[in-house]
Design a protein around this motif. Structure first.
Motif, PDB file in Angstrom:
ATOM      1  N   ALA A  71       0.849  -1.196   0.000  1.00  0.00           N
ATOM      2  CA  ALA A  71       0.000   0.000   0.000  1.00  0.00           C
ATOM      3  C   ALA A  71       0.883   1.244   0.000  1.00  0.00           C
ATOM      4  O   ALA A  71       1.927   1.274   0.654  1.00  0.00           O
ATOM      5  CB  ALA A  71      -0.907  -0.006   1.218  1.00  0.00           C
ATOM      6  N   ARG A  72       0.455   2.229  -0.735  1.00  0.00           N
ATOM      7  CA  ARG A  72       1.188   3.484  -0.806  1.00  0.00           C
ATOM      8  C   ARG A  72       0.951   4.294   0.456  1.00  0.00           C
ATOM      9  O   ARG A  72      -0.177   4.427   0.918  1.00  0.00           O
ATOM     10  CB  ARG A  72       0.691   4.266  -2.014  1.00  0.00           C
ATOM     11  N   LYS A  73       2.012   4.829   1.021  1.00  0.00           N
ATOM     12  CA  LYS A  73       1.886   5.640   2.227  1.00  0.00           C
ATOM     13  C   LYS A  73       1.280   6.995   1.872  1.00  0.00           C
ATOM     14  O   LYS A  73       1.527   7.534   0.797  1.00  0.00           O
ATOM     15  CB  LYS A  73       3.254   5.851   2.877  1.00  0.00           C
ATOM     16  N   PRO A  74       0.520   7.565   2.795  1.00  0.00           N
ATOM     17  CA  PRO A  74      -0.061   8.887   2.542  1.00  0.00           C
ATOM     18  C   PRO A  74       1.028   9.960   2.483  1.00  0.00           C
ATOM     19  O   PRO A  74       2.101   9.812   3.077  1.00  0.00           O
ATOM     20  CB  PRO A  74      -0.996   9.104   3.730  1.00  0.00           C
ATOM     21  N   PHE A  75       0.727  11.040   1.784  1.00  0.00           N
ATOM     22  CA  PHE A  75       1.723  12.085   1.540  1.00  0.00           C
ATOM     23  C   PHE A  75       2.339  12.637   2.819  1.00  0.00           C
ATOM     24  O   PHE A  75       3.515  12.978   2.855  1.00  0.00           O
ATOM     25  CB  PHE A  75       1.124  13.224   0.696  1.00  0.00           C
ATOM     26  N   TRP A  76       1.567  12.749   3.890  1.00  0.00           N
ATOM     27  CA  TRP A  76       2.093  13.341   5.122  1.00  0.00           C
ATOM     28  C   TRP A  76       3.111  12.431   5.809  1.00  0.00           C
ATOM     29  O   TRP A  76       3.821  12.873   6.699  1.00  0.00           O
ATOM     30  CB  TRP A  76       0.973  13.731   6.087  1.00  0.00           C
ATOM     31  N   GLU A  77       3.176  11.172   5.381  1.00  0.00           N
ATOM     32  CA  GLU A  77       4.175  10.257   5.927  1.00  0.00           C
ATOM     33  C   GLU A  77       5.419  10.165   5.047  1.00  0.00           C
ATOM     34  O   GLU A  77       6.430   9.621   5.472  1.00  0.00           O
ATOM     35  CB  GLU A  77       3.575   8.861   6.105  1.00  0.00           C
ATOM     36  N   THR A  78       5.329  10.679   3.837  1.00  0.00           N
ATOM     37  CA  THR A  78       6.459  10.551   2.912  1.00  0.00           C
ATOM     38  C   THR A  78       7.101  11.882   2.538  1.00  0.00           C
ATOM     39  O   THR A  78       8.216  11.896   2.029  1.00  0.00           O
ATOM     40  CB  THR A  78       6.020   9.848   1.613  1.00  0.00           C
ATOM     41  N   LYS A  79       6.395  12.976   2.765  1.00  0.00           N
ATOM     42  CA  LYS A  79       6.918  14.290   2.393  1.00  0.00           C
ATOM     43  C   LYS A  79       7.165  15.142   3.628  1.00  0.00           C
ATOM     44  O   LYS A  79       6.441  15.047   4.616  1.00  0.00           O
ATOM     45  CB  LYS A  79       5.912  15.038   1.506  1.00  0.00           C
ATOM     46  N   SER A  80       8.163  16.000   3.515  1.00  0.00           N
ATOM     47  CA  SER A  80       8.350  17.001   4.566  1.00  0.00           C
ATOM     48  C   SER A  80       7.324  18.105   4.327  1.00  0.00           C
ATOM     49  O   SER A  80       6.724  18.189   3.247  1.00  0.00           O
ATOM     50  CB  SER A  80       9.766  17.580   4.498  1.00  0.00           C
ATOM     51  N   LYS A 106       5.852  13.860  14.712  1.00  0.00           N
ATOM     52  CA  LYS A 106       4.786  13.016  15.259  1.00  0.00           C
ATOM     53  C   LYS A 106       3.799  12.634  14.157  1.00  0.00           C
ATOM     54  O   LYS A 106       3.826  13.183  13.062  1.00  0.00           O
ATOM     55  CB  LYS A 106       4.059  13.756  16.385  1.00  0.00           C
ATOM     56  N   THR A 107       2.907  11.724  14.483  1.00  0.00           N
ATOM     57  CA  THR A 107       1.887  11.278  13.530  1.00  0.00           C
ATOM     58  C   THR A 107       0.610  12.103  13.695  1.00  0.00           C
ATOM     59  O   THR A 107       0.450  12.829  14.675  1.00  0.00           O
ATOM     60  CB  THR A 107       1.540   9.795  13.759  1.00  0.00           C
ATOM     61  N   LEU A 108      -0.285  11.937  12.755  1.00  0.00           N
ATOM     62  CA  LEU A 108      -1.587  12.588  12.878  1.00  0.00           C
ATOM     63  C   LEU A 108      -2.434  11.814  13.887  1.00  0.00           C
ATOM     64  O   LEU A 108      -2.350  10.589  13.960  1.00  0.00           O
ATOM     65  CB  LEU A 108      -2.307  12.610  11.527  1.00  0.00           C
TER      66      LEU A 108
END
Length: 162
Positions: free
Chosen positions: A3-12, A101-103
């Motif tokens: 599964a592709r990770k959401p943008f907030w987990e892969t981008k600064s 941190k995470t959402l």
């Protein structure tokens, strides 16, 4: 297939597009509240008084695109100033991602539902009064609300309950 990770987990924060950046806002309304700074201590004092452009039920700005014209001291959040805005609530996605941190589980990007922030009890929906209600801005100090700045990232929230 992975599964592709959401943008907030892969981008600064700096790498995000404008729509991605804007989607991080959970709609809690906490950043639209009037605050005071104690001149002696530098402490930020939050109130239950909202900006004149804030819609207290929808928890959105009534004129987001033109807000700086009406409210010149409105602060536009950017990846470049988020670290200097220590008054942002600990549950704020911009602040949380900046801090690594995470959402929170109730965040609309996680739930797919813009109402989840309200259902989780994190927003200020229908809990504030307009700054236009006061002839003297200092009267807002009668509505000090330090409780609004507690970290609500881990509230006990059941998405199945209305």
């Amino acid at each position: 297939m992975t599964a592709r990770k959401p943008f907030w987990e892969t981008k600064s924060l700096n790498q995000m597009t404008v729509p991605e950046w804007e989607s991080l806002c959970d709609g809690c309304g906490l950043c639209c509240l009037v605050r005071f700074e104690d001149e002696d201590t530098g402490e930020i004092i939050p109130t239950r008084v909202h900006c004149q452009l804030f819609d207290e039920h929808r928890c959105t700005c009534k004129d987001y695109a033109n807000r700086k014209k009406t409210v010149p001291d409105c602060i536009k959040l950017t990846p470049h100033n988020i670290e200097t805005l220590e008054w942002m609530p600990p549950s704020c996605a911009y602040r949380r991602l900046h801090e690594g941190k995470t959402l929170p589980l109730w965040h609309p990007l996680i739930t797919g539902d813009r109402e989840s922030v309200h259902q989780a009890g994190v927003s200020v929906r229908d809990q504030t009064v307009s700054e236009l209600s006061f002839s003297d801005p200092e009267d807002a100090l009668d509505f000090v609300a330090t409780d609004l700045m507690y970290d609500k990232s881990d509230v006990d929230w059941d998405p199945e309950e209305p």
